[in-house]
Design a protein around this motif. Structure first.
Motif, short mmCIF file in Angstrom:
data_model
loop_
_atom_site.label_atom_id
_atom_site.label_comp_id
_atom_site.label_asym_id
_atom_site.label_seq_id
_atom_site.Cartn_x
_atom_site.Cartn_y
_atom_site.Cartn_z
N TYR A 180 0.79 -1.32 0.06
CA TYR A 180 0.13 -0.09 -0.03
C TYR A 180 0.74 1.20 -0.09
O TYR A 180 0.53 2.22 -0.59
CB TYR A 180 -0.84 -0.05 1.38
N PHE A 181 1.94 1.28 0.66
CA PHE A 181 2.86 2.27 0.83
C PHE A 181 3.72 2.72 -1.03
O PHE A 181 3.35 3.79 -1.20
CB PHE A 181 4.19 2.06 1.58
N ILE A 184 0.68 4.34 -2.79
CA ILE A 184 0.58 5.72 -2.38
C ILE A 184 1.33 6.62 -3.03
O ILE A 184 1.26 7.63 -3.49
CB ILE A 184 0.51 5.62 -0.72
N GLU A 264 -2.17 12.43 0.45
CA GLU A 264 -1.47 11.40 1.46
C GLU A 264 -2.38 11.25 2.77
O GLU A 264 -2.28 10.06 2.93
CB GLU A 264 -0.12 11.96 1.48
N SER A 265 -2.59 12.31 3.27
CA SER A 265 -3.46 11.97 4.60
C SER A 265 -4.79 11.25 4.13
O SER A 265 -5.17 10.43 5.07
CB SER A 265 -3.83 13.44 5.13
N TRP A 268 -3.85 7.54 3.52
CA TRP A 268 -3.43 6.62 4.67
C TRP A 268 -4.48 6.58 5.51
O TRP A 268 -4.65 5.69 6.36
CB TRP A 268 -2.26 7.42 5.45
N SER A 271 -6.59 3.65 4.62
CA SER A 271 -5.68 2.40 4.87
C SER A 271 -5.67 1.84 6.23
O SER A 271 -5.97 0.70 6.71
CB SER A 271 -4.29 2.45 4.37
N SER A 279 -4.51 11.47 10.55
CA SER A 279 -3.52 10.93 9.65
C SER A 279 -2.67 12.09 9.54
O SER A 279 -1.36 11.83 9.30
CB SER A 279 -4.08 10.36 8.68
#
Length: 290
Positions: A180-181, A184, A264-265, A268, A271, A279
């Motif tokens: 997942y990283f 992203i 990005e927030s 995440w 997730s 986040s």
């Protein structure tokens, strides 16, 4: 007595885990190939099930595709630097006569390179050892893929049985988080690259696509990001008394950071099953602590 026994078992597990971690670092070409095979096996299995092609041919297709992508990426990066070098030299030449300190900086840089030329040559010679690492990586990847076909977490067979299930569970969670990283980072790179391409196109930058690609790549680097490009160029426009362009680049820089942080927030947060604001504050606190 029971507490002492539990603590002894725990210490033994920690020591064994550290030994395995050291082995992973020492055998990095092999361990990275095993991890990559673990991540890519579902894709190969999906293509095999969808097309009914032999599994070995599916492996060759996927490996060939990723090799082609890496080749095109490296080629594009080389072409980008080749096309941008003349612009960089023209920029340096234009400010050398105006700001004498630039000549001092570059003379010191050339002197430093001359002093370290022997070390650079030696590093080029030792870099040929990477060929052996590459060969080990390729064969390790192929064997790992075929082992994953039998048992996807086959490499945990070398772990003692009493620790195997616990370690295997944590590894699967870690692998899912890493997958997942990367997803992203790919989304953030795509968004940043698209926005920068549009911005540089409207600003009539020469080689705007190449410049956008390099800046988007720099955005992926820890603690550097977009500021590696936007801050120096804003300072340059301030020095040449073009305040409008300086303010424009600062505004673009702040806007891109805000957009990137929001995306990005949000990703995440989805997730980790937490709110977007939480986040964001976690990421902000981690940056400050770092």
């Amino acid at each position: 007595m029971i507490v002492s026994k539990i603590s002894t078992v725990r210490v033994a597990e920690v020591i064994l885990f550290c030994i395995y971690c050291i082995g992973i670092i020492v055998l990095l070409p092999i361990s990275s190939a095993i991890f990559l095979a673990y991540l890519l096996y579902p894709l190969i299995h999906f293509i095999n099930r969808l097309t009914k092609i032999h599994f070995s041919l599916c492996l060759l297709l996927v490996a060939g595709f990723f090799t082609w992508v890496m080749y095109q990426l490296i080629l594009f990066i080389v072409q980008t630097f080749v096309s941008l070098f003349p612009l960089l030299f023209d920029f340096i030449h234009s400010i050398q006569n105006t700001y004498p300190i630039v000549n001092i900086i570059f003379s010191e840089l050339i002197h430093s390179l001359q002093n370290n030329s022997a070390q650079l040559f030696q590093s080029v010679q030792t870099s040929f050892s990477t060929i052996m690492n590459l060969v080990l990586f390729i064969f390790s990847f192929i064997f790992s893929i075929f082992e994953c076909r039998k048992d996807r977490v086959w490499f945990f067979k070398i772990v003692p049985r009493r620790y195997r299930n616990n370690w295997q569970k944590h590894f699967i969670q870690f692998a899912g988080l890493m997958r997942y990283f990367f997803w992203i980072e790919f989304v953030l790179f795509s968004v940043t690259f698209s926005l920068l391409t549009l911005i540089f196109y409207f600003l009539q930058f020469p080689h705007f696509l190449n410049v956008a690609f390099i800046v988007a790549i720099a955005d992926l680097l820890p603690m550097l990001g977009l500021g590696l490009f936007f801050i120096p160029i804003s300072i340059y426009f301030i020095v040449v008394k073009n305040v409008v362009m300086a303010v424009a680049f600062i505004a673009i820089y702040i806007s891109l950071i805000a957009i990137r942080q929001l995306i990005e927030s949000k990703l995440w947060a989805n997730s980790l099953q937490i709110q977007t604001a939480h986040s964001f504050f976690i990421m902000a606190a981690s940056v400050l602590i770092f």
